[in-house]
Design an enzyme around this catalytic site. Structure first.
Site, PDB file in Angstrom:
ATOM      1  CD  GLU A   1       0.485   7.485   0.313  1.00 44.15           C
ATOM      2  OE1 GLU A   1       0.728   6.290   0.574  1.00 44.15           O
ATOM      3  OE2 GLU A   1       1.293   8.227  -0.287  1.00 44.15           O
TER       4      GLU A   1
ATOM      5  CB  SER B   1       3.907   8.932   1.489  1.00 39.57           C
ATOM      6  OG  SER B   1       3.569   7.973   0.504  1.00 39.57           O
TER       7      SER B   1
ATOM      8  CG  ASP C   1       6.407   8.003  -0.937  1.00 42.63           C
ATOM      9  OD1 ASP C   1       5.711   7.104  -0.412  1.00 42.63           O
ATOM     10  OD2 ASP C   1       5.920   8.991  -1.501  1.00 42.63           O
TER      11      ASP C   1
ATOM     12  CB  VAL D   1      -0.532   5.795  -2.918  1.00 49.76           C
ATOM     13  CG1 VAL D   1      -0.952   7.255  -3.065  1.00 49.76           C
ATOM     14  CG2 VAL D   1      -1.753   4.895  -2.886  1.00 49.76           C
TER      15      VAL D   1
ATOM     16  CG  HIS E   1      -2.175  -0.905   0.943  1.00 51.04           C
ATOM     17  ND1 HIS E   1      -3.473  -0.482   1.020  1.00 51.04           N
ATOM     18  CD2 HIS E   1      -2.236  -2.216   0.598  1.00 51.04           C
ATOM     19  CE1 HIS E   1      -4.291  -1.487   0.733  1.00 51.04           C
ATOM     20  NE2 HIS E   1      -3.561  -2.560   0.491  1.00 51.04           N
ATOM     21  CG  ASP E   2       5.156   3.303   1.280  1.00 53.48           C
ATOM     22  OD1 ASP E   2       4.675   4.451   1.148  1.00 53.48           O
ATOM     23  OD2 ASP E   2       6.379   3.084   1.369  1.00 53.48           O
TER      24      ASP E   2
ATOM     25  N   GLY F   1       4.600   5.735  -5.203  1.00 54.12           N
ATOM     26  CA  GLY F   1       5.887   5.059  -5.048  1.00 54.12           C
ATOM     27  C   GLY F   1       6.213   4.683  -3.610  1.00 54.12           C
TER      28      GLY F   1
HETATM   29  C1  HEM Z   1      -5.290  -4.369  -6.353  1.00 56.56           C
HETATM   30  C2  HEM Z   1      -5.019  -5.535  -5.793  1.00 56.56           C
HETATM   31  C3  HEM Z   1      -5.469  -5.863  -4.393  1.00 56.56           C
HETATM   32  C4  HEM Z   1      -6.684  -5.689  -3.811  1.00 56.56           C
HETATM   33  C5  HEM Z   1      -7.953  -5.127  -4.412  1.00 56.56           C
HETATM   34  C6  HEM Z   1      -6.544  -6.160  -2.439  1.00 56.56           C
HETATM   35  C7  HEM Z   1      -7.576  -6.121  -1.514  1.00 56.56           C
HETATM   36  C8  HEM Z   1      -7.457  -6.533  -0.209  1.00 56.56           C
HETATM   37  C9  HEM Z   1      -8.501  -6.447   0.771  1.00 56.56           C
HETATM   38  C10 HEM Z   1      -9.914  -5.890   0.535  1.00 56.56           C
HETATM   39  C11 HEM Z   1      -8.011  -6.939   1.930  1.00 56.56           C
HETATM   40  C12 HEM Z   1      -8.744  -7.037   3.250  1.00 56.56           C
HETATM   41  C13 HEM Z   1      -9.154  -8.472   3.543  1.00 56.56           C
HETATM   42  C14 HEM Z   1     -10.395  -8.939   2.799  1.00 56.56           C
HETATM   43  O1  HEM Z   1     -11.339  -8.174   2.621  1.00 56.56           O
HETATM   44  O2  HEM Z   1     -10.452 -10.114   2.366  1.00 56.56           O
HETATM   45  C15 HEM Z   1      -6.642  -7.352   1.681  1.00 56.56           C
HETATM   46  C16 HEM Z   1      -5.812  -7.898   2.613  1.00 56.56           C
HETATM   47  C17 HEM Z   1      -4.503  -8.253   2.380  1.00 56.56           C
HETATM   48  N1  HEM Z   1      -3.802  -8.048   1.222  1.00 56.56           N
HETATM   49 FE1  HEM Z   1      -4.552  -7.355  -0.514  1.00 56.56          FE
HETATM   50  N2  HEM Z   1      -5.289  -6.599  -2.236  1.00 56.56           N
HETATM   51  C18 HEM Z   1      -4.584  -6.435  -3.385  1.00 56.56           C
HETATM   52  C19 HEM Z   1      -3.255  -6.739  -3.622  1.00 56.56           C
HETATM   53  C20 HEM Z   1      -2.386  -7.234  -2.678  1.00 56.56           C
HETATM   54  C21 HEM Z   1      -0.976  -7.471  -2.890  1.00 56.56           C
HETATM   55  C22 HEM Z   1      -0.210  -7.201  -4.189  1.00 56.56           C
HETATM   56  C23 HEM Z   1      -0.482  -7.968  -1.729  1.00 56.56           C
HETATM   57  C24 HEM Z   1       0.920  -8.398  -1.376  1.00 56.56           C
HETATM   58  C25 HEM Z   1       1.979  -7.793  -1.816  1.00 56.56           C
HETATM   59  C26 HEM Z   1      -1.600  -8.039  -0.792  1.00 56.56           C
HETATM   60  C27 HEM Z   1      -1.503  -8.503   0.480  1.00 56.56           C
HETATM   61  C28 HEM Z   1      -2.544  -8.532   1.388  1.00 56.56           C
HETATM   62  C29 HEM Z   1      -2.403  -9.083   2.721  1.00 56.56           C
HETATM   63  C30 HEM Z   1      -1.155  -9.736   3.279  1.00 56.56           C
HETATM   64  C31 HEM Z   1      -3.629  -8.900   3.356  1.00 56.56           C
HETATM   65  C32 HEM Z   1      -3.972  -9.272   4.803  1.00 56.56           C
HETATM   66  C33 HEM Z   1      -3.458  -8.148   5.682  1.00 56.56           C
HETATM   67  C34 HEM Z   1      -3.736  -8.288   7.166  1.00 56.56           C
HETATM   68  O3  HEM Z   1      -4.234  -9.315   7.621  1.00 56.56           O
HETATM   69  O4  HEM Z   1      -3.427  -7.325   7.899  1.00 56.56           O
HETATM   70  N3  HEM Z   1      -2.724  -7.594  -1.398  1.00 56.56           N
HETATM   71  N4  HEM Z   1      -6.333  -7.068   0.388  1.00 56.56           N
END
Ligand code: HEM
Ligand SMILES: *[C@@H]1O[C@H](CO)[C@@H](O)[C@H](O)[C@H]1NC(C)=O
Length: 225
Positions: A87, A75, A73, A69, A65-66, A71
């Protein structure tokens, strides 16, 4: 696993040190300024995950998430002020992205060990994310397949409609969507997953980092000055 480790050898550290005129991204950047820095980060990440296993996932997501948005950085770490809305409270982050306290703790301890403020907040987030991936893999070896983080069991759970996260199950709904082939492929080829994951993380870490005089090292990751 070997593939990921190899990929991460090239994991790129963002350097924010002003005195280096022609800064480049390099994995051994801190060898000169503070050789202990990476060990300190790793230790705190491991402690944080031992205290709360979810933190590994949270730190990885914090880095993502850093970077997405403006890059990588750091932020996302900035607190809002009466005159600044950053952010942290933006829709996809507010009350959802976590791990800020761990980053604060790392920053404090790294500054103590390094006898100064030499490691950037963005680098701390990137290295903490990297260490989280390894620590996760390490600490969850004995748990059941259904509980393990990606990719062990992760893609096969999706294929069986038992995805851990709703957002992920959206990738595989059994309706022939675009990425279903990929989910199927990774569910059967774990080594391919780790190779591609490593490459993707490096590309992500390269998103417009600030180098040399373009950036500053913040004393407190939450504040601009
Ligand atoms: C645009 C693409 C992505 C979307 C829309 C997205 C969306 C989400 C959402 C909505 C959640 C909250 C959990 C849930 O509702 O099921 C989540 C959690 C998470 N996402 Fe993504 N995600 C994306 C890409 C990524 C990427 C690229 C990574 C890793 C590099 C990632 C790693 C994670 C992790 C590890 C969690 C769990 C975090 C926690 O338990 O604190 N996500 N994501
Ligand atoms: C973020 O969350 C806090 C606490 O729940 C809430 O008070 C605030 O309005 C939210 N901010 C935005 C921009 O949605």
């Amino acid at each position: 696993m070997a593939i990921l480790q190899a990929s991460f050898k090239f994991f790129l550290l963002v350097s924010f040190v002003e005195s280096i005129a022609f800064a480049e991204l390099t994995p051994d950047f801190y060898d000169e300024v503070c050789p202990e820095a990476l060990d300190v980060i790793k230790e705190i990440v491991e402690e944080a995950i031992a205290a709360e296993p979810r933190m590994g996932a949270s730190l990885l997501r914090l880095h993502f998430h850093d970077c997405f948005v403006n890059g990588c950085d750091g932020s996302i770490l900035l607190d809002d002020t009466p005159t600044f809305t950053g952010e942290k409270t933006a829709g996809p982050n507010n009350n959802s992205v976590r791990g800020y306290d761990v980053i604060d703790q790392i920053k404090m301890e790294v500054n103590t060990f390094c006898l100064g403020n030499v490691v950037s907040c963005a680098d701390i987030v990137a290295v903490a994310a990297r260490d989280s991936v390894f620590a996760e893999d390490h600490t969850t070896k004995s748990s059941s397949a259904a509980e393990t983080p990606p990719p062990r069991g992760y893609y096969s759970n999706l294929v069986q409609m038992r995805g851990l996260l709703h957002a992920d199950q959206e990738l595989f709904k059994g309706d022939g969507g675009d990425v279903e082939d990929l989910v199927q492929f990774y569910s059967e080829n774990v080594d391919e997953f780790w190779g591609d994951f490593g490459d993707a993380m490096i590309r992500m870490g390269n998103l417009s980092p600030l180098m040399g005089e373009d950036g500053v090292i913040r004393e407190n990751c939450r504040l601009t000055s």
